[in-house]
Write an enzyme that holds these catalytic residues in place. Sequence first.
Site, PDB file in Angstrom:
ATOM      1  N   HIS A 291      12.584   1.721  20.396  1.00  0.00           N
ATOM      2  CA  HIS A 291      13.604   1.947  19.135  1.00  0.00           C
ATOM      3  C   HIS A 291      13.074   3.221  18.198  1.00  0.00           C
ATOM      4  O   HIS A 291      12.218   3.651  18.604  1.00  0.00           O
ATOM      5  CB  HIS A 291      13.110   0.610  18.052  1.00  0.00           C
ATOM      6  CG  HIS A 291      12.026   0.561  17.381  1.00  0.00           C
ATOM      7  ND1 HIS A 291      11.272  -0.497  17.941  1.00  0.00           N
ATOM      8  CD2 HIS A 291      11.363   0.954  16.605  1.00  0.00           C
ATOM      9  CE1 HIS A 291      10.206  -0.355  17.339  1.00  0.00           C
ATOM     10  NE2 HIS A 291      10.235   0.350  16.476  1.00  0.00           N
TER      11      HIS A 291
ATOM     12  N   ARG B 203      14.060   4.863   7.616  1.00  0.00           N
ATOM     13  CA  ARG B 203      13.995   4.114   6.144  1.00  0.00           C
ATOM     14  C   ARG B 203      15.147   4.196   5.520  1.00  0.00           C
ATOM     15  O   ARG B 203      15.723   5.297   5.380  1.00  0.00           O
ATOM     16  CB  ARG B 203      12.728   5.091   5.570  1.00  0.00           C
ATOM     17  CG  ARG B 203      11.300   4.693   6.039  1.00  0.00           C
ATOM     18  CD  ARG B 203      10.171   5.243   5.042  1.00  0.00           C
ATOM     19  NE  ARG B 203       8.766   4.891   5.776  1.00  0.00           N
ATOM     20  CZ  ARG B 203       8.039   5.575   6.660  1.00  0.00           C
ATOM     21  NH1 ARG B 203       8.697   6.650   7.180  1.00  0.00           N
ATOM     22  NH2 ARG B 203       7.005   5.117   6.951  1.00  0.00           N
TER      23      ARG B 203
ATOM     24  N   GLU C 257      15.614   0.481  14.297  1.00  0.00           N
ATOM     25  CA  GLU C 257      15.075  -0.337  13.254  1.00  0.00           C
ATOM     26  C   GLU C 257      15.104   0.439  12.032  1.00  0.00           C
ATOM     27  O   GLU C 257      14.707   1.626  11.721  1.00  0.00           O
ATOM     28  CB  GLU C 257      13.553  -0.314  13.611  1.00  0.00           C
ATOM     29  CG  GLU C 257      12.416  -0.824  12.445  1.00  0.00           C
ATOM     30  CD  GLU C 257      11.128  -0.775  12.598  1.00  0.00           C
ATOM     31  OE1 GLU C 257      10.268  -0.874  11.774  1.00  0.00           O
ATOM     32  OE2 GLU C 257      10.686  -0.404  13.925  1.00  0.00           O
TER      33      GLU C 257
ATOM     34  N   ASN D 278      11.710  -0.560   2.091  1.00  0.00           N
ATOM     35  CA  ASN D 278      10.824  -0.728   1.458  1.00  0.00           C
ATOM     36  C   ASN D 278      11.226  -0.921  -0.058  1.00  0.00           C
ATOM     37  O   ASN D 278      11.718  -0.148  -0.651  1.00  0.00           O
ATOM     38  CB  ASN D 278       9.903   0.548   1.554  1.00  0.00           C
ATOM     39  CG  ASN D 278       9.007   0.829   2.579  1.00  0.00           C
ATOM     40  OD1 ASN D 278       8.429   0.210   3.405  1.00  0.00           O
ATOM     41  ND2 ASN D 278       9.531   2.086   3.386  1.00  0.00           N
TER      42      ASN D 278
ATOM     43  N   HIS E 231      18.937  14.080  14.550  1.00  0.00           N
ATOM     44  CA  HIS E 231      19.947  12.951  14.616  1.00  0.00           C
ATOM     45  C   HIS E 231      19.769  12.207  15.708  1.00  0.00           C
ATOM     46  O   HIS E 231      18.998  12.180  16.477  1.00  0.00           O
ATOM     47  CB  HIS E 231      21.406  13.852  15.110  1.00  0.00           C
ATOM     48  CG  HIS E 231      21.418  14.564  16.148  1.00  0.00           C
ATOM     49  ND1 HIS E 231      21.148  16.002  16.314  1.00  0.00           N
ATOM     50  CD2 HIS E 231      21.869  14.218  17.435  1.00  0.00           C
ATOM     51  CE1 HIS E 231      21.096  16.527  17.561  1.00  0.00           C
ATOM     52  NE2 HIS E 231      21.686  15.157  18.250  1.00  0.00           N
TER      53      HIS E 231
ATOM     54  N   GLU F  77      25.199  12.040  15.913  1.00  0.00           N
ATOM     55  CA  GLU F  77      25.926  12.625  16.751  1.00  0.00           C
ATOM     56  C   GLU F  77      26.931  12.035  17.732  1.00  0.00           C
ATOM     57  O   GLU F  77      26.334  11.018  18.290  1.00  0.00           O
ATOM     58  CB  GLU F  77      25.227  13.884  17.453  1.00  0.00           C
ATOM     59  CG  GLU F  77      26.206  14.772  18.536  1.00  0.00           C
ATOM     60  CD  GLU F  77      25.190  15.466  19.394  1.00  0.00           C
ATOM     61  OE1 GLU F  77      25.797  16.684  19.859  1.00  0.00           O
ATOM     62  OE2 GLU F  77      24.041  15.240  19.727  1.00  0.00           O
TER      63      GLU F  77
END
Length: 146
Positions: free
Chosen positions: A5, A9, A56, A60, A74, A122
């Site tokens: 993965h 964030r 993922e 936070n 990207h 992209e």
Amino acid sequence: MRLLHTMLRVGNLDRSLKFYCDILGMKLLRQKDYPGGEFTLAFVGYGDESDHSVIELTYNWGVEHYEIGTGYGHIALGVDDIYQTCEQIRAAGGKITREPGPMKHGSTVIAFVEDPDSYKIELIQLGTQGSNSDKETPVTASTASS
């Protein structure tokens, strides 16, 4: 080894899930809150994690914005019809930052969209990448160690 993965964030998990699932058509594969660490992880993708790479999304708690910096480039997605895909993304409220067309120094047909946190994605028209004018030298185990 296998790529599992890529972690991004995000400042608003619901907004990001809407983008990746509703606009890009990914599925929410799993999501879990970690109260002790004050964060939530959500994994999205086009197939099961056992045989597909996924994204993922890390939220936070209480952090609404991140500086992307100059190192991030990207994520790339292959699409069957880049023009139709861009129209569908636009109609769903997605932001197209580069209209579809051949890349500047090659013939691969690309476009760029931006997620709610300004990460670039992209889009690549399948079948146009790696044409003769775009050929790159593939890396194999023997060439990687030389």
